[in-house]
Structures are given as C-alpha cells and as structure tokens.
Write a protein that holds these residues in place. Structure first.
Motif, PDB file in Angstrom:
ATOM      1  N   ALA A 194      52.680  40.201   6.752  1.00  0.00           N
ATOM      2  CA  ALA A 194      54.062  40.340   7.447  1.00  0.00           C
ATOM      3  C   ALA A 194      55.055  39.429   6.388  1.00  0.00           C
ATOM      4  O   ALA A 194      56.325  39.668   6.290  1.00  0.00           O
ATOM      5  CB  ALA A 194      54.127  39.532   8.596  1.00  0.00           C
ATOM      6  N   ALA A 195      54.637  38.419   5.480  1.00  0.00           N
ATOM      7  CA  ALA A 195      55.672  37.780   4.823  1.00  0.00           C
ATOM      8  C   ALA A 195      55.438  38.106   3.351  1.00  0.00           C
ATOM      9  O   ALA A 195      56.262  37.301   2.420  1.00  0.00           O
ATOM     10  CB  ALA A 195      55.222  36.074   4.834  1.00  0.00           C
ATOM     11  N   ASP A 196      54.520  38.784   2.909  1.00  0.00           N
ATOM     12  CA  ASP A 196      54.293  39.034   1.443  1.00  0.00           C
ATOM     13  C   ASP A 196      55.437  40.047   0.919  1.00  0.00           C
ATOM     14  O   ASP A 196      55.367  41.197   1.400  1.00  0.00           O
ATOM     15  CB  ASP A 196      52.804  39.743   1.550  1.00  0.00           C
ATOM     16  CG  ASP A 196      51.863  38.814   1.955  1.00  0.00           C
ATOM     17  OD1 ASP A 196      51.865  37.363   1.942  1.00  0.00           O
ATOM     18  OD2 ASP A 196      50.752  39.234   2.252  1.00  0.00           O
ATOM     19  N   GLY A 197      56.123  39.551   0.067  1.00  0.00           N
ATOM     20  CA  GLY A 197      56.929  40.561  -0.635  1.00  0.00           C
ATOM     21  C   GLY A 197      58.317  40.634   0.146  1.00  0.00           C
ATOM     22  O   GLY A 197      59.185  41.263  -0.176  1.00  0.00           O
ATOM     23  N   LYS A 229      61.956  43.207  13.025  1.00  0.00           N
ATOM     24  CA  LYS A 229      62.078  44.340  13.705  1.00  0.00           C
ATOM     25  C   LYS A 229      61.500  45.426  13.210  1.00  0.00           C
ATOM     26  O   LYS A 229      60.980  46.379  14.103  1.00  0.00           O
ATOM     27  CB  LYS A 229      63.650  44.727  13.965  1.00  0.00           C
ATOM     28  CG  LYS A 229      64.321  43.729  14.923  1.00  0.00           C
ATOM     29  CD  LYS A 229      65.726  44.107  15.027  1.00  0.00           C
ATOM     30  CE  LYS A 229      66.712  43.146  16.069  1.00  0.00           C
ATOM     31  NZ  LYS A 229      68.084  43.562  16.276  1.00  0.00           N
ATOM     32  N   GLU A 230      61.413  45.739  12.111  1.00  0.00           N
ATOM     33  CA  GLU A 230      60.480  46.888  11.321  1.00  0.00           C
ATOM     34  C   GLU A 230      58.940  46.429  11.743  1.00  0.00           C
ATOM     35  O   GLU A 230      58.300  47.610  12.005  1.00  0.00           O
ATOM     36  CB  GLU A 230      60.770  47.125   9.929  1.00  0.00           C
ATOM     37  CG  GLU A 230      62.448  47.520   9.599  1.00  0.00           C
ATOM     38  CD  GLU A 230      62.470  47.250   8.294  1.00  0.00           C
ATOM     39  OE1 GLU A 230      61.999  46.507   7.555  1.00  0.00           O
ATOM     40  OE2 GLU A 230      63.392  48.167   7.701  1.00  0.00           O
ATOM     41  N   ILE A 231      58.417  45.425  11.751  1.00  0.00           N
ATOM     42  CA  ILE A 231      57.108  44.984  11.784  1.00  0.00           C
ATOM     43  C   ILE A 231      56.886  45.378  13.386  1.00  0.00           C
ATOM     44  O   ILE A 231      55.798  46.150  13.511  1.00  0.00           O
ATOM     45  CB  ILE A 231      56.841  43.659  11.680  1.00  0.00           C
ATOM     46  CG1 ILE A 231      57.163  43.236   9.951  1.00  0.00           C
ATOM     47  CG2 ILE A 231      55.347  43.299  11.905  1.00  0.00           C
ATOM     48  CD1 ILE A 231      57.001  42.033   9.765  1.00  0.00           C
ATOM     49  N   ILE A 232      57.746  44.839  14.401  1.00  0.00           N
ATOM     50  CA  ILE A 232      57.423  45.362  15.689  1.00  0.00           C
ATOM     51  C   ILE A 232      57.503  46.621  15.989  1.00  0.00           C
ATOM     52  O   ILE A 232      56.603  47.295  16.825  1.00  0.00           O
ATOM     53  CB  ILE A 232      57.991  44.308  16.763  1.00  0.00           C
ATOM     54  CG1 ILE A 232      57.625  44.453  18.189  1.00  0.00           C
ATOM     55  CG2 ILE A 232      59.586  44.455  16.666  1.00  0.00           C
ATOM     56  CD1 ILE A 232      56.191  44.085  18.308  1.00  0.00           C
ATOM     57  N   ILE A 285      54.309  48.772  14.427  1.00  0.00           N
ATOM     58  CA  ILE A 285      52.942  48.298  15.254  1.00  0.00           C
ATOM     59  C   ILE A 285      52.913  48.763  16.636  1.00  0.00           C
ATOM     60  O   ILE A 285      51.786  49.148  17.018  1.00  0.00           O
ATOM     61  CB  ILE A 285      52.595  47.030  15.048  1.00  0.00           C
ATOM     62  CG1 ILE A 285      53.408  45.787  15.703  1.00  0.00           C
ATOM     63  CG2 ILE A 285      52.395  46.652  13.561  1.00  0.00           C
ATOM     64  CD1 ILE A 285      52.830  44.478  15.832  1.00  0.00           C
ATOM     65  N   SER A 286      54.062  48.573  17.422  1.00  0.00           N
ATOM     66  CA  SER A 286      54.143  48.955  18.671  1.00  0.00           C
ATOM     67  C   SER A 286      54.098  50.377  18.921  1.00  0.00           C
ATOM     68  O   SER A 286      53.590  51.162  19.747  1.00  0.00           O
ATOM     69  CB  SER A 286      55.128  48.555  19.420  1.00  0.00           C
ATOM     70  OG  SER A 286      56.682  48.864  18.586  1.00  0.00           O
ATOM     71  N   GLU A 287      54.642  51.254  17.945  1.00  0.00           N
ATOM     72  CA  GLU A 287      54.576  52.503  18.066  1.00  0.00           C
ATOM     73  C   GLU A 287      53.327  53.069  17.750  1.00  0.00           C
ATOM     74  O   GLU A 287      52.781  54.021  18.429  1.00  0.00           O
ATOM     75  CB  GLU A 287      55.591  53.361  17.171  1.00  0.00           C
ATOM     76  CG  GLU A 287      57.024  53.052  17.398  1.00  0.00           C
ATOM     77  CD  GLU A 287      57.248  53.902  18.341  1.00  0.00           C
ATOM     78  OE1 GLU A 287      56.947  55.012  18.833  1.00  0.00           O
ATOM     79  OE2 GLU A 287      58.057  53.378  19.403  1.00  0.00           O
ATOM     80  N   SER A 288      52.438  52.454  16.821  1.00  0.00           N
ATOM     81  CA  SER A 288      51.122  52.744  16.613  1.00  0.00           C
ATOM     82  C   SER A 288      50.378  52.622  17.866  1.00  0.00           C
ATOM     83  O   SER A 288      49.269  53.307  18.086  1.00  0.00           O
ATOM     84  CB  SER A 288      50.717  52.451  15.302  1.00  0.00           C
ATOM     85  OG  SER A 288      50.598  50.792  15.665  1.00  0.00           O
ATOM     86  N   LEU A 289      50.644  51.522  18.601  1.00  0.00           N
ATOM     87  CA  LEU A 289      49.826  51.170  19.713  1.00  0.00           C
ATOM     88  C   LEU A 289      50.069  52.182  20.658  1.00  0.00           C
ATOM     89  O   LEU A 289      49.028  52.677  21.594  1.00  0.00           O
ATOM     90  CB  LEU A 289      50.164  49.842  20.230  1.00  0.00           C
ATOM     91  CG  LEU A 289      49.168  49.256  21.496  1.00  0.00           C
ATOM     92  CD1 LEU A 289      47.893  49.142  20.957  1.00  0.00           C
ATOM     93  CD2 LEU A 289      49.727  47.751  21.790  1.00  0.00           C
ATOM     94  N   LEU A 290      51.224  52.499  20.807  1.00  0.00           N
ATOM     95  CA  LEU A 290      51.550  53.455  21.797  1.00  0.00           C
ATOM     96  C   LEU A 290      51.003  54.844  21.688  1.00  0.00           C
ATOM     97  O   LEU A 290      50.060  55.595  22.420  1.00  0.00           O
ATOM     98  CB  LEU A 290      52.981  53.864  21.941  1.00  0.00           C
ATOM     99  CG  LEU A 290      53.813  54.653  23.077  1.00  0.00           C
ATOM    100  CD1 LEU A 290      54.218  53.833  24.069  1.00  0.00           C
ATOM    101  CD2 LEU A 290      54.630  55.598  22.300  1.00  0.00           C
ATOM    102  N   SER A 291      50.820  55.138  20.305  1.00  0.00           N
ATOM    103  CA  SER A 291      50.006  56.571  20.010  1.00  0.00           C
ATOM    104  C   SER A 291      48.420  56.305  20.187  1.00  0.00           C
ATOM    105  O   SER A 291      47.889  57.360  20.571  1.00  0.00           O
ATOM    106  CB  SER A 291      50.348  56.875  18.558  1.00  0.00           C
ATOM    107  OG  SER A 291      51.729  56.996  18.285  1.00  0.00           O
ATOM    108  N   TRP A 330      55.803  40.119  22.070  1.00  0.00           N
ATOM    109  CA  TRP A 330      56.808  39.942  21.099  1.00  0.00           C
ATOM    110  C   TRP A 330      57.811  39.060  21.626  1.00  0.00           C
ATOM    111  O   TRP A 330      58.304  38.244  20.948  1.00  0.00           O
ATOM    112  CB  TRP A 330      57.035  41.338  20.644  1.00  0.00           C
ATOM    113  CG  TRP A 330      58.239  41.076  19.735  1.00  0.00           C
ATOM    114  CD1 TRP A 330      59.743  41.434  19.968  1.00  0.00           C
ATOM    115  CD2 TRP A 330      58.327  40.925  18.448  1.00  0.00           C
ATOM    116  NE1 TRP A 330      60.274  41.239  18.916  1.00  0.00           N
ATOM    117  CE2 TRP A 330      59.568  41.306  17.771  1.00  0.00           C
ATOM    118  CE3 TRP A 330      56.954  40.666  17.496  1.00  0.00           C
ATOM    119  CZ2 TRP A 330      59.632  40.908  16.317  1.00  0.00           C
ATOM    120  CZ3 TRP A 330      57.418  40.621  16.039  1.00  0.00           C
ATOM    121  CH2 TRP A 330      58.597  40.575  15.463  1.00  0.00           C
ATOM    122  N   ALA A 331      58.471  39.433  22.596  1.00  0.00           N
ATOM    123  CA  ALA A 331      59.584  38.429  23.349  1.00  0.00           C
ATOM    124  C   ALA A 331      59.096  36.958  23.697  1.00  0.00           C
ATOM    125  O   ALA A 331      60.136  36.288  23.536  1.00  0.00           O
ATOM    126  CB  ALA A 331      60.116  39.282  24.498  1.00  0.00           C
TER     127      ALA A 331
END
Length: 813
Positions: free
Chosen positions: A532-535, A541-544, A547-553, A574-575
């Motif tokens: 998450a912090a590398d580079g 917002k892009e991270i959540i 990963i949330s979309e992939s969990l939904l799938s 997350w919130a």
C-alpha cells in the motif's frame, strides 16, 4: 505523523463549536469554510510561484495566526482575506463572511477570544502535506463539513448540499465512462455547493470541463471554494437565476450544449417563472409543454434537456410527483416519453435530503438513442437505506447495487425491470413506479386449516427454498411429510438452531464461504495491501476501490450470502478504521507502525485542554497511544506464552476473589460472624476487619475474622502477582515496537488486524443467515404446534377441574 482522516474531521468540526450560539449552521459554515480555504491555499500555494492561486505577501494564514489576541483581529482578518480575493478574482467568493461582525461573533474580548481559538484550531493542521498522492483529503473534509452543516441547518437551509451518496449514484448512471475525454463538458444549472459536479467529473479518468450556475450568492461562493479545494481551479461557476438568466450561451444567444448534465434543483419552486416570457421563451425550452405556474420541477428538466447536445446525457433528481401528476405536467411527460428522451427512472428512499423528507427519483435522460428507444428502465430502490439520526442514508451496498443494476440493465424481481413504451402508453403515460414494480414484501398469511388440524403448511416451508438449495438435507432433518400439503416438525423449536449448526451441509456451506474469503485474500489482494505504501502508486481511494470490487466479485456466486452484504462489510470497516490506517501508511510509510504517541497533559493550540484519550500502554506513569498496531496484536504474535501465564494467574486471582466474596456473603448477615465487621457503607474490607479484630472476644467471630483476613490478603497477593506480570509484559511489548521490521509491521497490520477483522465479520454474516432460517422455522413451529381442537379440549379439561374445586367449596349453581 500524518493526520488521520477522522482526526482532521474532528478538528474541523471543533471549529464549529466556537461559533455555535451566535448564528445558525447556514451562517457559520461561511466562516469555517473560509478559514479552511485560507489555510489550504496558504499551505499549498504560498511558496509556489507557479501555483494556480497567488498568495500575496501578508495574505496567508500565518498572517492570521500573528493576529491572535489582537484587539483588532476581526477587522484585520477581513483585510487579509480581501487581499487574497483581489489577487485571484475571488471578490464576492471568499470574502462574504464578516469576521468583524459583533452581532455574530460577540463584542470586544468575546470576539477576540472566539477568533483566537478559531484561528488556533486550523493553525495546527498541515493541509498541504496531508493530501495523500492522488487522493482528495481536503475535498473529503469539505464534504464532511457540508453534510454536518446541512444536518444542523434544518429544513429551510439544507438545500445547498446534495447528500454525497446520492451524488455518487447520479454521477455513475449519467453515462460517463473510462473513455470520456477531459474536454467533455458537464453542467449543473442549480449547482449548490458544487458537490454533484465534482462527483460527475471524478467519474472520467482525467476529469471533465465543469460549468455550473447557482442563484444564491453565498452558495455559489461555496461552490467556487469547493472547486479550488478539489484542485478544479478552472471550473466555471456563475451566480444568477438559471431559468430567468441562463449564463452559458453560444455566440448566437442560444443555450450552450453540454455533453453531460447533472442536477438536484430545488423541489417544486412556486416562483420559477419570474423573469421568463413563458409564451415566447427565447431559448424555446417549453416546446414540449409549459410547466404549471406554481411548480417548477419540469421547468428545470426542460431547461436541462435543452442544454444537452444532440448526443448529450443527463441525470436529474426530482420529486416523485413528476412521474404521475396530471394536467400540464402530464402533457410534458407524455411528449418526453414519445420523443424517447427518458432512458430510466430510479426511485429513491424517502427522507434522504436535508431540505425535505419527501421521496425523490432520478430521471436519466439520453438524447443519443432517443429515436430508437422502445422501453424505459425502471428501478424501485426505496427499500435500501440505513437510519442516520433523523434522516435516512444510502449505504455503500445500496449505491453499488443501484449502479450495477442500472448500468447493466438487470431485471430483478421486485426491484427493476424494462418497461415497454406500449405498456406505459396503456397506463396513460403515468410513470409512477409502483404501477410497474411491486416491491412490497409478501404477506405472512396464517393457514386456518393448519390452525384447526395441525401441521405446517408446505407453502411456508417451500418459501425458504433459497435455504434448501444451499443445504437440501437440512429440510429433511427439520420436517417430515404429514397430511397432503402439510408437514410435521421433527425438532423442538428450541433445538432448531443447534440442529442447523451441527448439520454437515451447513458446516460445508460455512466452510465454503470462508474458503472464498481465503481465495480472495490470496489472489493478489494480500500483496496489494502489503504494498500500500510502496512507491506510492495508488491513492487510498484506489486501494479500497480495487480490493472491495474484487471481494464483491469473489462472493458473486456464493449461495445465500448476498455479495452486496459482503461488500458492505469491507466498506464499513474502511470507514470505521482501515482508511485512517491506509492514509497514515501512504503518507508516513510502514515505519509508522513502530510509533507510540505519548499522551501528555497539555493544551491544544486553541488553549483548551485536549480531549482525554484511552491509553494503549502505561509504562510507569507514562501513557502511550499506539497509532496503527494495538498492543494486543503484538502480544498475540510474539508473547503468547507470557499472556497464557498471565491468564493462568488471573484465573487463580478470580478464584480467590470468588472464595472471598462467598465467605463474606455467607457470614456478613444479621447475627452472622462478620456482622460486626461491616463498615458504615455495609462492606467488609481489610480496614474494617482489622478494627474489629482489636475488640472481638468471641472465639468463633475471631476465627471468622482471621479467615476473611487471610482471604483478603490472598486476593491482594494474587492481584499484585497479576499486575507485576502484566507490567512485565507491557514492558516487553513497549520495547518490541521499535524493533519491528517492515515485514513484521505488514503482517501485524494486514494479516492480524485488517484481514482477521474482515474474516470475523464474514463469519458473523454467516451466523446471521443461520439465525434468519432458525427464527423462521421456530416461528412456524410455534404457530402451528397446537391445533385449535387441542386448545378447546384443554380449556374443557381445566373448566372441569375448576368445577370440582368449586363444588368442594360449596359453590354450586
């Protein structure tokens, strides 16, 4: 360490507390947001000669700080703001709030103290460095404040803000895609504070070209500030009455055409026609009909329609009445349907908006495919929401479901369907959603035959088919065939849940759900979280989102478990906690996991005592707060043996406490051996026992006193042993923090904290599903377990017994 999002929010809201009392929220928002704007611009642009905002010498926030406790602080703040406004063509935008207004801010020292504290609150925030790369931290803070201002402003003043959740739906269904270019235009004729425009712009990969108009002067100023806070300095916002004096026009005087339009215009405006020549409108907006004199809903819709290019798309929030009201509005509605301009209608829950509690809908317009349109996509999303104070609020899962269903044009039972224009024509062009979608829950009907003859109706058991599909043998374990159309219960009502939980098919179902989680975790998501912090390639917002979309799938095909419920689990987490962690990590790197913050008895920048925080560790007399890794996670991973030893010591301590309490309870009663050992408060303690021993003469009482004294001392020894062991463990944990490697930190935060919490929540969701089935089966069993004849026989038997007793008492009639 970077400021956490929630800490930033609370700091900003604390500034509002300094202003309450002298004015209402619709007024003090101007002061707070002006200071937020000044601090942000100062932090971001004061030292940047090429910045989009010029900050003249002496016109930054530091100049305000220098005025703290100055008797002329209000007047001088006005001058600083005015100087910045003049340098950036922001007159009438950032200088509307009068910081020298005695009626609102108090007189003399009262004003000086209030403004000094207010300036001090913002003084401690570094708003430039607390903007994670690619993420809009300040914009989110602005949204947070606007929502609270709208909540506090009441019914008449909340119209300047469209709830962010509704804005997200509008922006996602209007038709903006990943291919939409940056020069595509988006327009809002009643833009309020601009949040809806910004949400729409965010849907395009590089943003959109923004145009807005707002009638209220103070609200249009909020929109201009909002655009700058969101780094949309070039957005064009105009202040005037859109219907009477539309500003955005072509060279020939016709209305400018836009690619997209989004709007939440004021509902049912009575004076909409002021300044308009309705019979000869120069912009020909009313060619499909003239809205009624006392209701401007269709006036805004027709204006937006006229402001769209021939391929333009729009999404407008309007009250439900536009779907079914008659007369002039019916004629307009009929013509718009015949022209094919309405692509879809989304019914929203009631009580979402701050200016009204009535239900609203989103009307989606699409000129591009109007000529060939043969159906309108309708959705009843009125049931999906959560209570938030005295308002309703859309959850993340509600938003996602609405957007998924609309963009994919999915037809779901009791939720959405494609309605042909022919069917709408047969209903006289009435678009009232309940005419086409019955979203009501089926009635739970009682079966009279079952009440009379016993048995559970198969109809009710069959209604649980979605459960039986997941574990079919469970039905056979709970029910057996009885007479035709009815079944009998095989398990007592109180044992239903345990029967389900212990069944092999349910265990397999639960394990499958957990396996899906582990598969999701191991398919790049674990790696993504640990980088998450590398580079700093991704914003929080892009991270959540990823990963949330992939969990939904991952849970899309899971039996019984609703993928949107699983999605809500991660969004809630997350919130609640995870976003703060990610913001800190993306700004301060994983090394932030080593940090412990000492809790000092100090005052904050505004001179007030800081709110008390619960320490995570106490070493000696020093208290510490762990920002990212709770001590319990360190203990669980590195010091399990020590914790187990403490648990054993605590068990011994608890046993000694129970022995002491039992002995006192037995003998500290009236005429008991410890009756005289109770103090004035009626308690037996070390001091009261010692005092009584000095004067006691009865040998049994003395023995009891010595016994309780030994028990008290034993308990004290155990407590000391536990405390010493805990202090030793705390010291081990304290010294472990600085020794943690980056890999240790990633494992503690990602595996032990984030993923463990998500897994626990998914297990809780599985249990909730089980409880649903168990509760329904139990209800059916209890409802029909005793047929009516049995009640009659029981009543008759009881009556005979009563008669016998009455006769024995000599009461015969």
């Amino acid at each position: 360490m970077a400021i956490k999002k929630t800490e930033l929010y609370s700091s900003l809201w604390a500034s509002c507390d300094e202003l309450r009392g002298g004015m209402d929220a619709s007024q003090y928002k101007d002061y707070v947001l002006t200071l937020l704007f000044m601090k942000y611009v100062s932090d971001k642009y004061a030292k940047d000669p090429h910045g989009l905002i010029e900050v003249p010498e002496g016109a930054d926030y530091n100049a305000m700080v220098a005025l703290k406790n100055d008797k002329n602080i209000g007047e001088e703040i006005n001058k600083i703001i005015s100087k910045l406004a003049e340098a950036n063509d922001l007159k009438g935008v950032i200088d509307l709030a009068d910081f020298n207004d005695e009626d609102k801010l108090g007189k003399g020292k009262d004003m000086v103290d209030r403004l000094t504290k207010l300036v001090g609150i913002f003084q401690g925030l570094d708003l430039a460095s607390n903007k994670a790369d690619g993420d809009d931290l300040l914009g989110d803070a602005y949204e947070y404040l606007m929502r609270h201002f709208a909540t506090d402003s009441g019914k008449s003043k909340g119209q300047f803000y469209t709830p962010a959740e509704v804005s997200r739906i509008v922006s996602k269904v209007v038709g903006i895609t990943s291919d939409t270019p940056q020069d595509a235009t988006v327009y809002d004729p009643a833009c309020g504070s601009g949040s809806l425009l910004l949400k729409a712009s965010d849907e395009a990969p590089r943003g959109l070209t923004i145009f807005g108009q707002e009638m209220d002067n103070a609200t249009s100023a909020l929109a201009r500030m909002n655009m700058i806070l969101h780094d949309n300095v070039t957005a064009k916002i105009w202040q005037d009455n859109t219907l009477a004096n539309p500003y955005w026009k072509n060279d020939d005087g016709s209305l400018k055409g836009f690619d997209f339009a989004v709007a939440n215009p004021p509902f049912s405006v009575k004076s909409w026609s002021n300044g308009i020549n309705i019979n000869d409108d120069e912009f020909r907006r009313f060619e499909y009909g003239t809205p009624p004199d006392k209701n401007g809903d269709y006036a805004f819709l027709l204006h937006i329609l006229k402001s769209l290019k021939s391929t333009g798309k729009g999404a407008v929030i309007l009250p439900h009445g536009v779907l079914f009201r008659g007369n002039a509005e019916a004629r307009i509605r009929t013509n718009l349907i015949k022209q094919g301009y309405i692509k879809g209608i989304i019914g929203l829950p009631a009580n979402l908006f701050y200016g009204t509690s009535i239900p609203a809908c989103i009307i989606v317009l699409d000129k591009a495919e109007a000529a060939t349109r043969k159906e309108i996509f309708m959705m009843d999303a009125s049931k999906g929401f959560m209570k938030d104070g005295n308002k309703n609020r859309l959850r993340s899962q509600d938003i996602h479901k609405v957007v998924d269903v609309f963009t994919k044009q999915l037809e779901l039972d009791r939720f959405s369907r494609k309605v042909s224009i022919k069917e709408i024509e047969s209903n006289d062009y009435n678009l009232n959603i309940p005419r086409y979608i019955d979203s009501s829950e089926p009635e739970d009907l009682h079966d009279l035959s079952a009440h009379l003859q016993g048995g559970i109706p198969n109809r009710d058991i069959d209604a649980l088919q979605h459960f039986w599909q997941a574990f079919p043998s469970v039905r056979a374990a709970l029910f057996a065939p009885d007479r035709a159309g009815y079944s009998k219960a095989l398990v007592d009502a109180h044992a239903v849940k345990s029967t389900i939980l212990n069944h092999a098919e349910f265990k397999a179902f639960a394990q499958t759900a957990i396996d899906l989680f582990h598969v999701w975790k191991n398919q790049a998501n674990l790696r993504d979280l640990k980088t998450a912090a590398d580079g700093k390639h991704d914003s929080p917002k892009e991270i959540i989102h990823r990963i949330s979309e992939s969990l939904l799938s991952a849970f899309a095909e899971s039996p019984l478990l609703d993928k949107y419920d699983i999605y809500q689990i991660i969004m809630d987490y997350w919130a609640e906690l995870m976003q703060d962690d990610v913001y800190v990590i993306t700004q301060d790197d994983w090394q932030a996991g080593k940090q412990l913050r000492e809790l000092l008895n100090m005052k904050s920048a505004d001179g007030n005592a800081k709110s008390k925080e619960t320490p995570d560790l106490i070493i000696g007399r020093t208290k510490y707060k762990a920002e990212l890794i709770p001590p319990a996670l360190i203990v669980a991973r590195f010091f399990q043996a020590q914790q187990s030893a403490i648990d054993a010591l605590q068990s011994e301590c608890d046993a000694s406490t129970q022995s002491l309490e039992a002995y006192i309870e037995e003998h500290a009663v009236e005429d008991g051996l410890l009756a005289e050992a109770m103090n004035d408060a009626g308690k037996v303690n070390k001091a009261s026992v010692a005092a009584r021993l000095k004067i006691a003469t009865d040998k049994d009482e003395i023995a009891a006193l010595k016994k309780v004294k030994d028990l008290i001392e034993t308990e004290a020894e155990h407590k000391k042993t536990v405390k010493d062991a805990q202090d030793e463990l705390d010291t081990l944990v304290f010294t472990k923090y600085p020794k943690l490697s980056v890999e240790d930190i990633k494992q503690l935060i990602v595996d032990d904290k984030w993923l463990a919490s998500l897994q626990a929540s998914i297990i809780a969701e599985i249990e909730r599903i089980t409880q649903q089935l168990a509760n329904r089966v139990k209800t059916l069993e209890e409802r029909y377990c005793t047929p009516m004849p049995s009640f009659i026989d029981e009543v008759a038997s009881l009556s005979r017994k009563v008669d016998v007793h009455l006769k024995k008492m000599g009461l015969v009639w």
